[in-house]
Motif scaffolding. Structure first.
Motif, PDB file in Angstrom:
ATOM      1  N   GLU A  38      49.098  33.933  49.736  1.00  0.00           N
ATOM      2  CA  GLU A  38      48.584  35.421  50.322  1.00  0.00           C
ATOM      3  C   GLU A  38      47.234  35.498  51.072  1.00  0.00           C
ATOM      4  O   GLU A  38      47.010  36.061  52.045  1.00  0.00           O
ATOM      5  N   VAL A  39      46.505  34.487  50.392  1.00  0.00           N
ATOM      6  CA  VAL A  39      44.870  34.285  50.755  1.00  0.00           C
ATOM      7  C   VAL A  39      44.966  33.144  51.739  1.00  0.00           C
ATOM      8  O   VAL A  39      44.087  33.855  53.041  1.00  0.00           O
ATOM      9  N   ASN A  40      45.756  32.614  51.951  1.00  0.00           N
ATOM     10  CA  ASN A  40      46.483  31.804  52.825  1.00  0.00           C
ATOM     11  C   ASN A  40      46.761  32.747  54.158  1.00  0.00           C
ATOM     12  O   ASN A  40      45.961  33.032  55.070  1.00  0.00           O
ATOM     13  N   ASP A  75      36.405  38.309  48.570  1.00  0.00           N
ATOM     14  CA  ASP A  75      36.129  37.026  47.526  1.00  0.00           C
ATOM     15  C   ASP A  75      37.357  35.902  46.707  1.00  0.00           C
ATOM     16  O   ASP A  75      38.287  37.633  47.333  1.00  0.00           O
ATOM     17  N   VAL A  76      38.120  35.540  45.899  1.00  0.00           N
ATOM     18  CA  VAL A  76      38.891  34.958  45.849  1.00  0.00           C
ATOM     19  C   VAL A  76      38.449  34.023  44.597  1.00  0.00           C
ATOM     20  O   VAL A  76      37.071  33.080  44.285  1.00  0.00           O
ATOM     21  N   ASP A  77      38.994  34.985  43.105  1.00  0.00           N
ATOM     22  CA  ASP A  77      38.893  33.861  41.343  1.00  0.00           C
ATOM     23  C   ASP A  77      39.662  34.112  40.426  1.00  0.00           C
ATOM     24  O   ASP A  77      41.008  34.016  41.256  1.00  0.00           O
ATOM     25  N   ASP A  78      39.191  33.766  39.709  1.00  0.00           N
ATOM     26  CA  ASP A  78      39.979  33.951  37.829  1.00  0.00           C
ATOM     27  C   ASP A  78      39.148  35.288  37.554  1.00  0.00           C
ATOM     28  O   ASP A  78      37.952  35.381  37.322  1.00  0.00           O
ATOM     29  N   MET A  79      40.385  35.916  36.676  1.00  0.00           N
ATOM     30  CA  MET A  79      39.687  36.284  35.895  1.00  0.00           C
ATOM     31  C   MET A  79      40.283  36.012  34.192  1.00  0.00           C
ATOM     32  O   MET A  79      41.445  35.561  33.677  1.00  0.00           O
ATOM     33  N   VAL A  80      39.189  35.731  33.688  1.00  0.00           N
ATOM     34  CA  VAL A  80      39.665  35.467  32.054  1.00  0.00           C
ATOM     35  C   VAL A  80      39.192  35.884  31.081  1.00  0.00           C
ATOM     36  O   VAL A  80      38.778  36.849  30.771  1.00  0.00           O
ATOM     37  N   THR A  81      40.373  36.472  30.402  1.00  0.00           N
ATOM     38  CA  THR A  81      41.267  37.305  28.924  1.00  0.00           C
ATOM     39  C   THR A  81      41.020  36.269  27.751  1.00  0.00           C
ATOM     40  O   THR A  81      41.403  35.294  28.172  1.00  0.00           O
ATOM     41  N   ILE A  82      41.200  37.276  26.500  1.00  0.00           N
ATOM     42  CA  ILE A  82      41.898  36.159  25.539  1.00  0.00           C
ATOM     43  C   ILE A  82      43.151  36.264  25.275  1.00  0.00           C
ATOM     44  O   ILE A  82      43.450  35.438  24.876  1.00  0.00           O
ATOM     45  N   THR A  83      44.462  36.445  26.193  1.00  0.00           N
ATOM     46  CA  THR A  83      45.659  36.553  26.270  1.00  0.00           C
ATOM     47  C   THR A  83      45.469  35.319  27.827  1.00  0.00           C
ATOM     48  O   THR A  83      46.873  34.867  27.962  1.00  0.00           O
ATOM     49  N   TYR A 137      43.907  34.780  34.877  1.00  0.00           N
ATOM     50  CA  TYR A 137      44.775  35.749  35.865  1.00  0.00           C
ATOM     51  C   TYR A 137      43.922  35.569  37.335  1.00  0.00           C
ATOM     52  O   TYR A 137      42.794  35.680  37.197  1.00  0.00           O
ATOM     53  N   PRO A 138      44.560  34.922  38.363  1.00  0.00           N
ATOM     54  CA  PRO A 138      44.255  35.195  39.581  1.00  0.00           C
ATOM     55  C   PRO A 138      44.226  36.250  40.183  1.00  0.00           C
ATOM     56  O   PRO A 138      44.585  36.801  40.037  1.00  0.00           O
ATOM     57  N   PHE A 139      42.783  36.221  41.146  1.00  0.00           N
ATOM     58  CA  PHE A 139      43.013  37.422  42.009  1.00  0.00           C
ATOM     59  C   PHE A 139      41.526  37.192  43.101  1.00  0.00           C
ATOM     60  O   PHE A 139      41.168  36.583  42.863  1.00  0.00           O
ATOM     61  N   TYR A 140      42.443  38.518  44.140  1.00  0.00           N
ATOM     62  CA  TYR A 140      41.740  38.124  45.581  1.00  0.00           C
ATOM     63  C   TYR A 140      41.398  39.741  46.088  1.00  0.00           C
ATOM     64  O   TYR A 140      41.531  40.500  45.404  1.00  0.00           O
ATOM     65  N   VAL A 141      40.064  40.234  46.384  1.00  0.00           N
ATOM     66  CA  VAL A 141      39.093  41.145  46.674  1.00  0.00           C
ATOM     67  C   VAL A 141      39.080  40.963  48.530  1.00  0.00           C
ATOM     68  O   VAL A 141      39.030  40.728  49.027  1.00  0.00           O
ATOM     69  N   MET A 142      39.556  42.639  48.816  1.00  0.00           N
ATOM     70  CA  MET A 142      39.817  42.589  49.956  1.00  0.00           C
ATOM     71  C   MET A 142      39.129  43.686  50.205  1.00  0.00           C
ATOM     72  O   MET A 142      39.121  44.575  49.418  1.00  0.00           O
ATOM     73  N   GLU A 143      39.234  43.939  51.782  1.00  0.00           N
ATOM     74  CA  GLU A 143      38.408  45.670  52.641  1.00  0.00           C
ATOM     75  C   GLU A 143      39.453  46.397  51.850  1.00  0.00           C
ATOM     76  O   GLU A 143      40.458  46.620  52.075  1.00  0.00           O
ATOM     77  N   TYR A 144      38.700  47.345  51.573  1.00  0.00           N
ATOM     78  CA  TYR A 144      39.383  49.282  51.153  1.00  0.00           C
ATOM     79  C   TYR A 144      39.878  49.335  52.027  1.00  0.00           C
ATOM     80  O   TYR A 144      38.623  50.392  53.000  1.00  0.00           O
ATOM     81  N   LEU A 145      40.629  49.818  53.077  1.00  0.00           N
ATOM     82  CA  LEU A 145      41.335  50.420  54.379  1.00  0.00           C
ATOM     83  C   LEU A 145      41.322  52.574  53.593  1.00  0.00           C
ATOM     84  O   LEU A 145      42.643  51.916  53.566  1.00  0.00           O
ATOM     85  N   LYS A 146      40.797  53.121  54.271  1.00  0.00           N
ATOM     86  CA  LYS A 146      40.998  54.759  54.095  1.00  0.00           C
ATOM     87  C   LYS A 146      41.387  55.319  55.670  1.00  0.00           C
ATOM     88  O   LYS A 146      40.964  54.793  56.725  1.00  0.00           O
ATOM     89  N   GLY A 147      42.531  55.232  55.191  1.00  0.00           N
ATOM     90  CA  GLY A 147      43.696  56.246  56.493  1.00  0.00           C
ATOM     91  C   GLY A 147      44.754  56.965  55.951  1.00  0.00           C
ATOM     92  O   GLY A 147      45.151  57.458  54.567  1.00  0.00           O
TER      93      GLY A 147
END
Length: 307
Positions: A50-52, A71-79, A82-92
């Motif tokens: 999806e990032v691609n 933004d594209v990054d990883d979230m580190v938790t005790i479990t 997890y990868p994530f990406y950040v995108m524009e929030y569209l209001k409509g």
């Protein structure tokens, strides 16, 4: 919940869940950039794909078709991580609600615009795939359709990886799930139908093309576009540009007053002739004013796009 990226160290405060799908869950979040949308997933491959796609969207003739990638990054938790990406929030406004609020004259305008965006996407070698009102927002002014989920976007020639039955030509027995322009054009027609049948409906006949034709012909607002829609259902358009031109022609033909079905009425008595002539003239004036308004709105939209 507060989320901080492992690599880029950007911090995000999750506000609420926006939706979820086969590849992950999307949340609204506050950040240093303002409000953003974050997609969290367990599958690194799905996120990478999806990032691609989002990166390619930003390069389609210099126009962003989907949300801007931030933004594209990883979230580190005790479990686990997890990868994530950040995108524009569209209001409509959701497409179906927008159509119900604004009226049927916007059908042609918004679909012509959507076809223009699809033309650019197809030229870049991609098919949207899971094209449906849920993945479309109307933002503006000027009114413009934006895509909010690219999870089903597939490279041309491959098998569609995500689809929703109602919008899938394979479900209706009217084509394969091969990623090609005709697949998206079929879905465009189903989006138009869904605007006037919000609850959707299931395939009930041995010849589904007859069922879909009946649905189109039963709605007066869709009648001017009936020939274009049926042609797209049967994969008879070469590309999105050909369908876009056909839609514009269908809009302009409305000026003649022959786009809507003629109703059979009893032959009038002689003393009614003058009254009927006056009524006919009034109807022609109303049609002319309606089409003039439609074309004016489209011209204003095009002008807004150039500003």
């Amino acid at each position: 919940m507060r989320l901080t990226g492992k690599w880029n160290k950007q911090t995000y405060q999750l506000v609420r869940k926006l939706g979820s799908g086969a590849t992950g869950t999307v949340y609204l979040a506050n950040s240093a950039r303002g409000q953003v949308a974050i997609k969290l997933a367990e599958n690194n491959m799905a996120i990478a794909s999806e990032v691609n796609v989002l990166k390619h969207f930003s390069k389609v003739q210099g126009q962003v078709l989907g949300p801007s990638l931030l933004d594209v990054d990883d979230m580190v938790t005790i479990t686990g991580t997890y990868p994530f990406y950040v995108m524009e929030y569209l209001k409509g406004t959701e497409l179906i609600y927008y159509m119900q609020k604004r009226g049927p004259e916007w059908v042609g305008i918004l679909i012509v615009q959507l076809l223009d965006d699809l033309k650019r996407l197809h030229q870049a070698g991609w098919v949207f795939g899971d094209l449906k009102p849920d993945n479309l927002l109307v933002v503006g002014p000027p009114a413009r359709i934006r895509w909010i989920d690219v999870g089903g976007t597939t490279m041309m020639g491959r098998s569609i990886k995500e689809y929703t039955e109602f919008f899938d030509r394979g479900y209706w027995g009217l084509g394969t799930r091969k990623a090609e322009p005709a697949y998206d054009l079929f879905a465009i027609v189903m989006v138009m139908i869904n605007c006037y049948y919000p609850r959707r409906f299931e395939k009930q006949m041995d010849k589904p093309i007859l069922q879909l034709k009946k649905a189109i012909y039963s709605k007066e607002a869709l009648y001017p576009y009936r020939e274009v829609m049926v042609k797209a259902l049967q994969s008879k358009f070469e590309d999105a540009e050909a369908m876009r031109k056909a839609m514009i022609q269908a809009m302009s033909r409305g000026v003649s007053g022959h786009s809507f079905p003629e109703k059979k009425t009893p032959r009038p008595l002689r003393h009614q002739v003058k009254k009927r002539k006056g009524k006919k003239t009034s109807n022609l004036v109303e049609i002319f004013l309606f089409i003039s308004f439609l074309l004016l709105v489209y011209i204003l939209y095009l002008f807004g796009q150039m500003m």
